[in-house]
Design a protein around this motif. Structure first.
Motif, PDB file in Angstrom:
ATOM      1  N   GLU A   1       4.460  -6.774  -6.766  1.00 55.79           N
ATOM      2  CA  GLU A   1       3.046  -6.155  -6.283  1.00 55.79           C
ATOM      3  C   GLU A   1       2.933  -4.772  -6.544  1.00 55.79           C
ATOM      4  O   GLU A   1       4.056  -4.039  -6.159  1.00 55.79           O
ATOM      5  CB  GLU A   1       2.372  -6.788  -5.129  1.00 55.79           C
ATOM      6  N   ILE A   2       1.956  -4.176  -7.228  1.00 56.41           N
ATOM      7  CA  ILE A   2       1.806  -2.873  -7.098  1.00 56.41           C
ATOM      8  C   ILE A   2       0.475  -2.542  -6.508  1.00 56.41           C
ATOM      9  O   ILE A   2      -0.478  -3.150  -6.787  1.00 56.41           O
ATOM     10  CB  ILE A   2       2.123  -2.170  -8.749  1.00 56.41           C
ATOM     11  N   GLN A   3       0.379  -1.350  -5.877  1.00 58.53           N
ATOM     12  CA  GLN A   3      -0.828  -0.805  -5.121  1.00 58.53           C
ATOM     13  C   GLN A   3      -1.080   0.771  -5.270  1.00 58.53           C
ATOM     14  O   GLN A   3      -0.073   1.307  -5.548  1.00 58.53           O
ATOM     15  CB  GLN A   3      -0.667  -1.091  -3.558  1.00 58.53           C
ATOM     16  N   PHE A   4      -2.302   1.106  -5.342  1.00 55.58           N
ATOM     17  CA  PHE A   4      -2.729   2.397  -5.547  1.00 55.58           C
ATOM     18  C   PHE A   4      -3.698   2.581  -4.478  1.00 55.58           C
ATOM     19  O   PHE A   4      -4.725   1.698  -4.320  1.00 55.58           O
ATOM     20  CB  PHE A   4      -3.186   2.819  -7.040  1.00 55.58           C
TER      21      PHE A   4
ATOM     22  N   PHE B   1      -2.988  10.438  -1.649  1.00 51.48           N
ATOM     23  CA  PHE B   1      -2.837   9.449  -2.847  1.00 51.48           C
ATOM     24  C   PHE B   1      -1.556   8.695  -2.576  1.00 51.48           C
ATOM     25  O   PHE B   1      -0.470   9.521  -2.426  1.00 51.48           O
ATOM     26  CB  PHE B   1      -2.933  10.155  -4.147  1.00 51.48           C
ATOM     27  N   GLU B   2      -1.465   7.622  -3.060  1.00 46.09           N
ATOM     28  CA  GLU B   2      -0.147   6.812  -2.798  1.00 46.09           C
ATOM     29  C   GLU B   2      -0.071   5.684  -3.771  1.00 46.09           C
ATOM     30  O   GLU B   2      -1.007   5.164  -4.047  1.00 46.09           O
ATOM     31  CB  GLU B   2      -0.068   6.353  -1.157  1.00 46.09           C
ATOM     32  N   LEU B   3       1.186   5.449  -4.309  1.00 49.92           N
ATOM     33  CA  LEU B   3       1.265   4.369  -5.187  1.00 49.92           C
ATOM     34  C   LEU B   3       2.567   3.716  -4.864  1.00 49.92           C
ATOM     35  O   LEU B   3       3.636   4.199  -4.498  1.00 49.92           O
ATOM     36  CB  LEU B   3       1.717   4.988  -6.518  1.00 49.92           C
ATOM     37  N   THR B   4       2.472   2.532  -4.421  1.00 43.79           N
ATOM     38  CA  THR B   4       3.497   1.469  -3.780  1.00 43.79           C
ATOM     39  C   THR B   4       3.861   0.189  -4.895  1.00 43.79           C
ATOM     40  O   THR B   4       2.923  -0.286  -5.489  1.00 43.79           O
ATOM     41  CB  THR B   4       2.970   1.067  -2.615  1.00 43.79           C
ATOM     42  N   TYR B   5       5.079  -0.095  -4.793  1.00 40.45           N
ATOM     43  CA  TYR B   5       5.635  -1.150  -5.465  1.00 40.45           C
ATOM     44  C   TYR B   5       6.261  -1.907  -4.602  1.00 40.45           C
ATOM     45  O   TYR B   5       7.220  -1.537  -3.626  1.00 40.45           O
ATOM     46  CB  TYR B   5       6.525  -0.799  -6.717  1.00 40.45           C
ATOM     47  N   MET B   6       6.124  -3.398  -4.671  1.00 38.73           N
ATOM     48  CA  MET B   6       6.883  -4.279  -3.627  1.00 38.73           C
ATOM     49  C   MET B   6       7.594  -5.337  -4.634  1.00 38.73           C
ATOM     50  O   MET B   6       6.563  -6.145  -5.422  1.00 38.73           O
ATOM     51  CB  MET B   6       5.961  -4.630  -2.552  1.00 38.73           C
TER      52      MET B   6
ATOM     53  N   GLU C   1       9.473   7.305  -0.813  1.00 33.06           N
ATOM     54  CA  GLU C   1      10.008   6.546   0.124  1.00 33.06           C
ATOM     55  C   GLU C   1      10.529   5.150  -0.505  1.00 33.06           C
ATOM     56  O   GLU C   1       9.692   4.593  -1.112  1.00 33.06           O
ATOM     57  CB  GLU C   1       9.036   6.364   1.265  1.00 33.06           C
ATOM     58  N   ILE C   2      11.622   4.788   0.065  1.00 34.21           N
ATOM     59  CA  ILE C   2      12.022   3.319  -0.312  1.00 34.21           C
ATOM     60  C   ILE C   2      12.363   2.543   0.961  1.00 34.21           C
ATOM     61  O   ILE C   2      13.086   3.345   2.019  1.00 34.21           O
ATOM     62  CB  ILE C   2      13.224   3.248  -1.102  1.00 34.21           C
TER      63      ILE C   2
END
Length: 896
Positions: free
Chosen positions: A613-616, A657-662, A716-717
């Protein structure tokens, strides 16, 4: 269609930001996505997609979806239910039918489950199981042969193309009363869960914090750092603390660790949450709740190596329409801190060198009590109320050995002094929360109304006795000064809020809400000079008596929808605020009103193949100056920390602003990677200036200014890994860089430092019911905090090193805990823990400005050892509440 919607959402958001100086007004529309997504082609296995790599020719494609909701017999949603999908197949050896596992999840907190990439034309079985409930098997097929749409059927706009979605509806699990009386819970709750606008970390396996407070819990939550004084930072900024979703006057050391169920980390909160507080994020502490039928509870008691005891008791009872819960805690404290200050002060043509050694003790206790009740009026309406009471009494002391060297053109001189600080502090916290939740006939439509009040009354008395010597302490005293400070503070928060949710079809919903919050503060701080006979003389320059009230009114609207695997949420929040206050000792009145500002939020999410999943997200926030930061009054009550407000301060606005990958791997292993950027205009910073006190001596004055701007950028990881059935680890690594542009001030901009923060947690499950937890943290060299927006009710506790240029030196620390469970069903346990086992967690800070240079080192409570005994008990289905009407119905649903 997804690309079009993505571009449309970004275009809308850009337009919204433009309306408010990066402001916004929500708009947008979407359409229905074709099965299989944009550009999908019919493969050999059927229309809408192919069976995936390695699929056999003619095999049914795995493009189906099945979803539903699990409730108990009363309709109450059930989270953490094991949901498995199995496929019926024939064993090639025995030629017998068997079930093969293909998917497995735990239901969400609202009871929902969702499986994707399922075979569309194969018999499937959904197996549901939960502790204390009878297991249930449900057979189904995504596209039953008899369910194919007939030609010309207008119910399906795609003609006779079948749907690949299967709604299994609401599934009720019946309680297994026999099992409830003897069951042993062994399932592990997932450590981390990613929602659209927050990360949820469960802390039930955090044994290091047993017998401690919320500060100890936060030390093990990813993304969160806790310094030596208990100040919490989230990605380098000070977050807003919530308890059960509402602001609170409770500090972290007033909340027992064993009363906490989970911590919700919102690094970029949506428009549903307060815009106030800047872009620092929100930490929401969720307290434990239990609504199981019957009664159950737990008790614990312990002691640490400083002789401070702790005890906790929790009790829950439910029968029919009533649920009651009770929690009580006692926590003793006997903290010890040692420190050294080495400081040069440059005023006019004179230089002063101060060398100070401190020994601080903080002995006392606090008691925490909570009582809550839920009344299930009907199966659609629930009323809830809770009351929190905290009482604390502390006696901090501080012994300071001070050597002062005065260097001037007229000559050098050295003086020695010994300062004893003896204080008492007593506080009482009262908190009340009431709520109503109503579910409409339409699935998912609901209305909630909440009100909360948290008030504190705090009394303090401090006596500072300073003896002066010709050489060193122990020689004859040549003079003594005594100063007494009496203070009373009474902060209070009141919040009223209502929220409405209306589903628009199965995949969209509209949310809206209203909120009003009021913060009232009364502070009385008087400073007296005592003569040799003990007679007190009030000094007007050390007196600070004021009252203030701030008001924030807000409304928000949020629309979210899902198209295939793509989800989006667009929100807009409007806030207006005002404050008024009176500085009583000088008879001055202050007031200000801030115009309505708009705060948009945008969240985009795309579910990819193979559990990815990817979120912005993008938001706008504000941080308004507090009353004491604004009033132009100079407070001389502490000669080492003279403060003055600045009436010209303006709010700071932050765009985040934030971009996240899970990625979720087998065995519930997760990998979360985030990149973030925050830009703040008119950043409020502590600023130091020189001045002259009322008796003509040159002094340093700490005040506030608006810097031109500032930014923070980082990555961040976070990973959680179940390596074996008996060993799991979690790792959090945050690399960041921040910079503040102070070109508009009379000091150069602070150099940016590339810093990183790491946190490691390892849990071992050993034979004979032993478990071990090891945690470690590391903080590299980093810039000093600029604007700690903590809940210090009264004059800000600013220190000179936080209002200038400087840095914090690297530090690290290790904590260890061992737990042994025993008795029937492992109902009892003993936990032994030690924090900072190698005495490495020193706080070393260096700071400088044109007026001074200082090095400040401290170590607090190293190698603190604690032992806690705990016992849990309970019996299910006990008829605690006898009802006269034997024909009354069973307990209705609480709702989501």
């Amino acid at each position: 269609m997804r690309k079009q919607l993505f571009i449309l959402s970004l275009t809308i958001f850009t337009f919204l930001f433009a309306l408010t100086g990066m402001a916004q007004t929500p708009a947008g529309q979407g359409g229905a996505a074709k099965p299989g997504g944009a550009g999908a082609q019919a493969g050999p296995g059927g229309p809408g997609g192919q069976g995936g790599p390695g699929a056999k020719a003619g095999a049914p494609p795995s493009i189906g979806r099945a979803y539903g909701k699990v409730t108990d017999s009363t309709g109450q949603p059930m989270g953490q239910v094991s949901a498995l999908v199995l496929k019926s197949t024939v064993d090639p050896a025995s030629k017998k039918k068997k079930l093969v596992l293909i998917k497995g999840v735990d239901t969400k907190a609202n009871g929902e489950f969702d499986f994707e990439d399922l075979p569309i034309a194969s018999p499937l079985v959904l197996k549901l199981s939960a502790t204390g409930y009878k297991a249930q098997d449900i057979s189904f097929m995504i596209i039953p042969a008899a369910a194919a749409a007939k030609p010309g059927d207008q119910a399906n706009p795609l003609g006779n193309l079948p749907s690949f979605n299967k709604d299994l509806g609401a599934i009720k699990l019946a309680a297994d009363m026999k099992e409830l009386s003897t069951v042993t819970v062994t399932a592990k709750t997932p450590t981390m869960r990613l929602d659209m606008d927050k990360k949820v970390f469960n802390v039930d396996r955090n044994i290091v914090s047993a017998g401690g407070t919320a500060q100890d819990v936060m030390r093990n939550v990813p993304s969160v750092n806790v310094d030596i004084d208990g100040n919490v930072s989230l990605r380098g900024a000070t977050p807003t603390i919530f308890v059960d979703g509402r602001p609170t006057t409770l500090s972290l050391d007033q909340i027992p660790a064993d009363a906490i169920e989970s911590v919700e980390v919102m690094t970029n909160p949506s428009a549903k949450y307060d815009a106030s507080g800047g872009g620092s994020g929100i930490l929401n502490i969720v307290l434990k709740k239990n609504r199981k039928q019957g009664y159950n509870g737990s008790i614990s008691a312990g002691m640490d190596s400083h002789g401070a005891p702790n005890a906790l008791v929790g009790l829950n009872a439910r029968q029919g329409k009533v649920n009651l819960s009770l929690n009580g805690m006692y926590n003793g404290m006997n903290g010890k801190t040692v420190g050294t200050t080495d400081r040069y002060t440059y005023l006019k043509s004179d230089t002063t060198h101060l060398l100070q050694n401190d020994l601080q003790r903080n002995k006392g206790h606090f008691m925490f009590g909570q009582i809550g009740a839920d009344y299930f009026v009907t199966n659609k309406t629930t009323l809830s109320a809770s009351y929190i009471k905290v009482h604390g009494n502390f006696g901090p002391t501080d012994i300071s050995n001070i050597q002062t060297d005065s260097l001037s053109k007229l000559g050098n001189s050295t003086s020695y002094s010994l300062r004893n600080s003896n204080s008492t502090r007593e506080f009482d916290v009262n908190g009340v929360q009431v709520g109503m939740k109503h579910l409409f006939a339409k699935e998912g439509e609901q209305l909630t109304a909440d009100g909360s009040y948290f008030g504190v009354t705090s009394h303090s008395s401090s006596l500072y006795t300073t003896d002066y010597y010709t050489t060193t302490p122990g020689t004859p005293v040549i003079g003594t000064t005594r100063q007494q400070v009496l203070g009373t503070a009474s902060p209070a928060f009141t919040t009223i809020q209502t929220d409405y949710t209306n589903p628009l079809g199965k995949k969209s919903k509209l949310e809206a809400g209203l909120r009003a919050s009021f913060q009232k503060l009364s502070n009385y701080n008087d400073t007296y000079i005592l003569d040799e006979q003990g007679n007190a003389t009030l000094t007007p320059y050390g007196t600070s008596n004021y009252t203030s009230i701030s008001r924030v009114f807000a409304a928000y609207v949020n629309f979210s929808s899902t198209i295939d695997k793509f989800s989006y949420s667009i929100g807009l929040r409007g806030e207006s605020s005002n404050y008024s206050g009176d500085l009583l000792n000088v008879g001055q009145h202050f007031h200000n009103s801030y115009p309505t500002s708009l705060f948009p939020s945008l969240f985009l999410s795309e579910k990819l193949e193979h559990d990815q999943e990817i979120q912005f997200s993008a938001t706008r926030k504000v941080n308004r100056p507090g009353f004491f930061q604004l009033i132009p009054y100079t407070d001389y009550s502490d000669s080492l920390n003279i403060t003055r407000g600045n009436p010209d301060l303006v709010p700071e606005f932050t765009n985040s602003f934030e971009l996240t990958y899970m990625k979720t791997f087998p065995h519930s292993n997760t990998l979360l990677i985030s990149g973030y950027y925050k830009y703040t205009s008119n950043m409020m910073v502590r600023y130091q200036d020189s001045g002259v006190n009322p008796i003509g001596q040159p002094v340093l004055i700490n005040t506030y200014e608006n810097a031109k701007n500032g930014y923070t950028v980082g990555g961040e990881i976070t990973s959680t890994d179940n390596i074996t059935p008996w060993w799991d680890i979690s790792l959090n690594l945050n690399i960041y860089n921040s910079h503040i542009n102070t070109d508009n001030l009379k000091q150069p901009s602070q150099d940016a430092i590339l810093s990183w923060f790491g946190k490691f947690n390892s849990n071992f499950k050993l034979p004979y019911n032993f478990s071990v937890q090891l945690t470690a943290i590391y903080q590299s060299k980093t810039n000093l905090p600029v604007n700690l927006n903590t809940n210090n009710f009264g004059p800000p506790g600013a220190t000179t090193q936080s209002s200038s240029q400087g840095y914090i030196k690297p530090y690290y620390g290790f904590d260890l805990a061992v737990k042994k469970t025993f008795l029937k069903n492992n109902a009892a346990s003993v936990t032994a823990s030690m924090t900072d086992i190698f005495r490495n967690r020193w706080s070393n800070q260096y700071s400088q400005s044109e007026f001074f240079a200082q090095e400040y080192d401290r170590l607090k409570d190293p190698q603190l050892f604690r032992v806690v005994f705990a016992y849990r008990f309970g019996k299910m289905d006990l008829n605690l509440f006898k009802r006269k009407d034997m024909n009354s119905q069973g307990p209705p649903s609480l709702g989501n």
